[in-house]
Design a protein around this motif. Structure first.
Motif, PDB file in Angstrom:
ATOM      1  N   LYS A   1      67.665  17.652 -53.843  1.00 37.22           N
ATOM      2  CA  LYS A   1      67.044  18.844 -54.428  1.00 37.22           C
ATOM      3  C   LYS A   1      65.610  19.011 -53.934  1.00 37.22           C
ATOM      4  O   LYS A   1      65.186  20.115 -53.588  1.00 37.22           O
ATOM      5  CB  LYS A   1      67.055  18.780 -55.955  1.00 37.22           C
ATOM      6  N   ARG A   2      64.858  17.917 -53.898  1.00 41.13           N
ATOM      7  CA  ARG A   2      63.483  18.013 -53.418  1.00 41.13           C
ATOM      8  C   ARG A   2      63.446  18.474 -51.958  1.00 41.13           C
ATOM      9  O   ARG A   2      62.586  19.262 -51.577  1.00 41.13           O
ATOM     10  CB  ARG A   2      62.784  16.657 -53.559  1.00 41.13           C
ATOM     11  N   SER A   3      64.397  18.000 -51.155  1.00 40.57           N
ATOM     12  CA  SER A   3      64.450  18.391 -49.753  1.00 40.57           C
ATOM     13  C   SER A   3      64.734  19.882 -49.608  1.00 40.57           C
ATOM     14  O   SER A   3      64.075  20.591 -48.841  1.00 40.57           O
ATOM     15  CB  SER A   3      65.514  17.569 -49.024  1.00 40.57           C
ATOM     16  N   ARG A   4      65.708  20.367 -50.355  1.00 46.77           N
ATOM     17  CA  ARG A   4      66.079  21.789 -50.259  1.00 46.77           C
ATOM     18  C   ARG A   4      64.995  22.686 -50.827  1.00 46.77           C
ATOM     19  O   ARG A   4      64.711  23.750 -50.272  1.00 46.77           O
ATOM     20  CB  ARG A   4      67.414  22.021 -50.967  1.00 46.77           C
ATOM     21  N   ASP A   5      64.383  22.272 -51.926  1.00 47.92           N
ATOM     22  CA  ASP A   5      63.262  23.044 -52.470  1.00 47.92           C
ATOM     23  C   ASP A   5      62.110  23.076 -51.466  1.00 47.92           C
ATOM     24  O   ASP A   5      61.439  24.093 -51.300  1.00 47.92           O
ATOM     25  CB  ASP A   5      62.776  22.445 -53.784  1.00 47.92           C
ATOM     26  N   GLY A   6      61.873  21.947 -50.802  1.00 48.67           N
ATOM     27  CA  GLY A   6      60.804  21.882 -49.802  1.00 48.67           C
ATOM     28  C   GLY A   6      61.052  22.814 -48.637  1.00 48.67           C
ATOM     29  O   GLY A   6      60.127  23.462 -48.135  1.00 48.67           O
TER      30      GLY A   6
ATOM     31  N   ALA B   1      52.581  25.800 -58.100  1.00 49.82           N
ATOM     32  CA  ALA B   1      53.484  26.010 -59.232  1.00 49.82           C
ATOM     33  C   ALA B   1      54.903  25.531 -58.941  1.00 49.82           C
ATOM     34  O   ALA B   1      55.636  25.156 -59.866  1.00 49.82           O
ATOM     35  CB  ALA B   1      53.516  27.495 -59.603  1.00 49.82           C
ATOM     36  N   SER B   2      55.307  25.538 -57.666  1.00 55.39           N
ATOM     37  CA  SER B   2      56.691  25.185 -57.333  1.00 55.39           C
ATOM     38  C   SER B   2      56.829  23.777 -56.770  1.00 55.39           C
ATOM     39  O   SER B   2      57.902  23.410 -56.292  1.00 55.39           O
ATOM     40  CB  SER B   2      57.241  26.177 -56.304  1.00 55.39           C
ATOM     41  N   LYS B   3      55.763  22.987 -56.824  1.00 53.93           N
ATOM     42  CA  LYS B   3      55.851  21.627 -56.294  1.00 53.93           C
ATOM     43  C   LYS B   3      56.789  20.806 -57.166  1.00 53.93           C
ATOM     44  O   LYS B   3      56.995  21.109 -58.346  1.00 53.93           O
ATOM     45  CB  LYS B   3      54.473  20.981 -56.242  1.00 53.93           C
ATOM     46  N   PRO B   4      57.386  19.751 -56.600  1.00 54.45           N
ATOM     47  CA  PRO B   4      58.336  18.925 -57.358  1.00 54.45           C
ATOM     48  C   PRO B   4      57.711  18.376 -58.626  1.00 54.45           C
ATOM     49  O   PRO B   4      56.559  17.949 -58.635  1.00 54.45           O
ATOM     50  CB  PRO B   4      58.684  17.798 -56.375  1.00 54.45           C
TER      51      PRO B   4
ATOM     52  N   ASP C   1      69.311  28.433 -57.324  1.00 50.57           N
ATOM     53  CA  ASP C   1      70.572  27.852 -56.847  1.00 50.57           C
ATOM     54  C   ASP C   1      70.471  26.334 -56.722  1.00 50.57           C
ATOM     55  O   ASP C   1      71.405  25.613 -57.073  1.00 50.57           O
ATOM     56  CB  ASP C   1      70.954  28.461 -55.495  1.00 50.57           C
ATOM     57  N   ASN C   2      69.337  25.857 -56.193  1.00 52.89           N
ATOM     58  CA  ASN C   2      69.151  24.414 -56.051  1.00 52.89           C
ATOM     59  C   ASN C   2      69.179  23.714 -57.405  1.00 52.89           C
ATOM     60  O   ASN C   2      69.748  22.626 -57.553  1.00 52.89           O
ATOM     61  CB  ASN C   2      67.828  24.117 -55.346  1.00 52.89           C
ATOM     62  N   THR C   3      68.546  24.343 -58.395  1.00 50.13           N
ATOM     63  CA  THR C   3      68.524  23.769 -59.735  1.00 50.13           C
ATOM     64  C   THR C   3      69.922  23.721 -60.334  1.00 50.13           C
ATOM     65  O   THR C   3      70.331  22.705 -60.913  1.00 50.13           O
ATOM     66  CB  THR C   3      67.590  24.576 -60.654  1.00 50.13           C
ATOM     67  N   ASN C   4      70.671  24.810 -60.188  1.00 50.84           N
ATOM     68  CA  ASN C   4      72.029  24.858 -60.739  1.00 50.84           C
ATOM     69  C   ASN C   4      72.925  23.816 -60.080  1.00 50.84           C
ATOM     70  O   ASN C   4      73.703  23.133 -60.751  1.00 50.84           O
ATOM     71  CB  ASN C   4      72.620  26.253 -60.557  1.00 50.84           C
ATOM     72  N   GLN C   5      72.820  23.686 -58.748  1.00 51.92           N
ATOM     73  CA  GLN C   5      73.635  22.704 -58.046  1.00 51.92           C
ATOM     74  C   GLN C   5      73.245  21.288 -58.452  1.00 51.92           C
ATOM     75  O   GLN C   5      74.098  20.421 -58.646  1.00 51.92           O
ATOM     76  CB  GLN C   5      73.486  22.874 -56.537  1.00 51.92           C
TER      77      GLN C   5
END
Length: 214
Positions: A130-135, A174-177, A48-52
């Motif tokens: 995006k980095r904040s939400r992924d974090g 694997a999921s780091k920015p 979702d974060n990527t799409n947004q």
């Protein structure tokens, strides 16, 4: 749709979510459906974060290109060929997915360079969001995995606990920015709740009411 059905769909999608574009690792084989649920939520959050993020950048690029095109037409009318060529090059790069700054923009009028500065700041803000939400998503899933690891350790299931410890490391790695070769962040920017693209900013300086980026 009942929550149980939604969860079932997520769990069926989990291998794909965890092994998609980011190539996230799969959980240990002994994980139950309940233990996999936070992983499904994590995968969905990243998606979702990527799409947004992509939608925000698409909107930003469309606004910027539209403003550049108006400026280019103005330069053509006054026969400012060098500035028109610089604007045409900037438009082409953005439309081709290259948002990096070019020296050509320095040949454009002052107000166009101001628009470019606005573009870079908003671009950085969108990337930071995006980095904040992924974090936040990574923190939540890691805390859940840590709880499972501690429970197994206390139950003297050391091998399983070590397997989770390894999985946590692999998942976070694997999921780091990822590095982004886009407009540089020249200064810290306070993150908004959502990166709303302002509708009516202060007019940019320039001749004959130049186009405003946002």
């Amino acid at each position: 749709m009942p929550y149980s059905l939604i969860l079932a769909v997520f769990l069926l999608m989990l291998p794909g979510l965890l092994a998609g574009a980011l190539e996230l690792p799969s959980p240990p084989d002994f994980f139950s459906d309940e233990q996999k649920e936070p992983l499904a939520v994590f995968g969905k959050a990243l998606e979702d974060n990527t799409n947004q993020h992509e939608e925000y950048l698409k909107t930003l690029n469309e606004k910027y290109v539209g403003a550049l095109e108006k400026a280019r037409q103005k330069m053509l009318k006054i026969k400012a060929t060098r500035a028109a060529v610089a604007l045409d090059g900037e438009i082409g790069r953005i439309e081709n997915g290259d948002s990096s700054r070019s020296s050509e923009i320095d040949s454009a009028p002052d107000y166009v360079r101001t628009m470019r500065g606005q573009y870079e700041k908003i671009f950085a803000r969108v990337n930071n969001l995006k980095r904040s939400r992924d974090g936040e998503a990574r923190f939540a899933v890691d805390r859940n995995l840590e709880t499972i690891q501690v429970t197994l350790t206390r139950a003297n299931k050391i091998d399983d606990a070590l397997a989770i410890r390894n999985f946590r490391d692999l998942l976070l790695q694997a999921s780091k920015p990822q590095a982004v070769d886009k407009p540089p962040e020249k200064e810290p920017i306070d993150l908004p709740v959502d990166p709303v693209l302002p509708a009516d900013p202060d007019p940019l300086s320039g001749p004959d009411d130049p186009p405003v980026l946002l």
